[in-house]
Design a protein around this motif. Sequence first.
Motif, mmCIF file in Angstrom:
data_model
loop_
_atom_site.group_PDB
_atom_site.id
_atom_site.type_symbol
_atom_site.label_atom_id
_atom_site.label_comp_id
_atom_site.label_asym_id
_atom_site.label_seq_id
_atom_site.Cartn_x
_atom_site.Cartn_y
_atom_site.Cartn_z
ATOM 1 N N GLN A 1 0.748 -1.321 -0.174
ATOM 2 C CA GLN A 1 -0.223 0.065 0.041
ATOM 3 C C GLN A 1 0.955 1.047 0.062
ATOM 4 O O GLN A 1 2.102 1.045 0.417
ATOM 5 N N GLY A 2 0.376 2.208 -0.573
ATOM 6 C CA GLY A 2 1.141 3.510 -0.459
ATOM 7 C C GLY A 2 0.171 4.663 -1.029
ATOM 8 O O GLY A 2 -1.027 4.649 -0.963
ATOM 9 N N VAL A 3 0.687 6.130 -0.908
ATOM 10 C CA VAL A 3 0.051 7.082 -1.312
ATOM 11 C C VAL A 3 0.829 7.747 -2.555
ATOM 12 O O VAL A 3 2.079 7.914 -2.445
ATOM 13 N N VAL A 4 -0.093 7.844 -3.703
ATOM 14 C CA VAL A 4 0.569 8.220 -4.822
ATOM 15 C C VAL A 4 0.263 9.827 -4.913
ATOM 16 O O VAL A 4 -0.859 10.157 -4.394
ATOM 17 N N GLU A 5 1.310 10.561 -5.288
ATOM 18 C CA GLU A 5 0.951 12.047 -5.611
ATOM 19 C C GLU A 5 1.327 12.423 -7.116
ATOM 20 O O GLU A 5 2.222 12.249 -7.693
ATOM 21 N N ILE A 6 0.170 12.855 -7.577
ATOM 22 C CA ILE A 6 0.196 13.321 -9.099
ATOM 23 C C ILE A 6 -0.300 14.744 -9.145
ATOM 24 O O ILE A 6 -1.428 15.285 -8.776
ATOM 25 N N ASP A 7 0.676 15.610 -9.674
ATOM 26 C CA ASP A 7 0.531 17.236 -9.709
ATOM 27 C C ASP A 7 -0.107 17.630 -8.188
ATOM 28 O O ASP A 7 -0.973 18.694 -8.486
ATOM 29 N N GLY A 8 0.373 17.118 -7.389
ATOM 30 C CA GLY A 8 0.116 17.755 -6.083
ATOM 31 C C GLY A 8 -1.341 16.951 -5.253
ATOM 32 O O GLY A 8 -1.646 17.273 -4.092
ATOM 33 N N GLU A 9 -1.894 16.093 -6.081
ATOM 34 C CA GLU A 9 -3.088 15.486 -5.598
ATOM 35 C C GLU A 9 -2.706 14.075 -5.179
ATOM 36 O O GLU A 9 -1.983 13.524 -5.915
ATOM 37 N N ARG A 10 -3.098 13.782 -3.798
ATOM 38 C CA ARG A 10 -2.765 12.461 -3.352
ATOM 39 C C ARG A 10 -4.022 11.542 -3.258
ATOM 40 O O ARG A 10 -4.991 11.915 -3.070
ATOM 41 N N GLN A 11 -3.715 10.334 -3.502
ATOM 42 C CA GLN A 11 -4.661 9.148 -3.389
ATOM 43 C C GLN A 11 -3.804 7.942 -2.661
ATOM 44 O O GLN A 11 -2.768 7.451 -3.197
ATOM 45 N N THR A 12 -4.633 7.259 -1.900
ATOM 46 C CA THR A 12 -4.207 5.725 -1.188
ATOM 47 C C THR A 12 -4.310 4.784 -2.429
ATOM 48 O O THR A 12 -5.455 4.842 -3.081
ATOM 49 N N LEU A 13 -3.398 3.976 -2.365
ATOM 50 C CA LEU A 13 -3.537 2.936 -3.335
ATOM 51 C C LEU A 13 -3.103 1.528 -2.705
ATOM 52 O O LEU A 13 -2.214 1.554 -1.685
ATOM 53 N N ARG A 14 -3.796 0.511 -2.754
ATOM 54 C CA ARG A 14 -3.572 -0.698 -2.293
ATOM 55 C C ARG A 14 -3.698 -1.839 -3.545
ATOM 56 O O ARG A 14 -3.969 -1.420 -4.682
ATOM 57 N N ALA A 15 -3.319 -3.091 -3.267
ATOM 58 C CA ALA A 15 -3.206 -4.069 -4.155
ATOM 59 C C ALA A 15 -4.651 -4.179 -5.139
ATOM 60 O O ALA A 15 -5.549 -4.203 -4.610
ATOM 61 N N GLY A 16 -4.362 -4.281 -6.421
ATOM 62 C CA GLY A 16 -5.454 -4.045 -7.432
ATOM 63 C C GLY A 16 -5.684 -2.464 -7.772
ATOM 64 O O GLY A 16 -6.393 -2.359 -8.904
ATOM 65 N N ASP A 17 -5.470 -1.797 -7.259
ATOM 66 C CA ASP A 17 -5.854 -0.300 -7.581
ATOM 67 C C ASP A 17 -4.793 0.128 -8.759
ATOM 68 O O ASP A 17 -3.618 -0.332 -8.935
ATOM 69 N N GLN A 18 -5.214 1.082 -9.460
ATOM 70 C CA GLN A 18 -4.540 1.661 -10.551
ATOM 71 C C GLN A 18 -4.354 3.105 -10.439
ATOM 72 O O GLN A 18 -5.442 3.706 -10.150
#
Length: 122
Positions: free
Chosen positions: A66-83
């Motif tokens: 699991q992690g947190v992706v940041e794209i152009d300053g916007e963050r989203q939690t990701l887990r297995a299966g997420d894209q």
Amino acid sequence: MQAEWFVPATGKPEFWTEERCFITELLNTPASPEASLALARVEPGVTTQLHKLAGVCERYIVRKGQGVVEIDGERQTLRAGDQAIIPADAAQRITNTGEDDLEFYCLCTPRFQPQSYVNLEE
């Protein structure tokens, strides 16, 4: 004689990058200029380098962790299966927020080439 469409295994091992993660290239060849595929591995607590891919759209497909992706300053939690679909030229990084390695596939179109990588931390 090999078929023109056949791409033999390269046997390239996983390698460490300045981006602060490990990469295993699964497909990255001039025979497939339209796409490349890699497996990224980020250790617990690590945040990858803020960067962009010039002219390259990238998709993360989380395999495990699991992690947190940041794209152009916007963050989203990701887990297995997420894209996550990362537009070309978008500032991006990911943080492993779990206790185990975060692994995700990186599908790039067109294919990733080192000159497309732009370090945004410099």
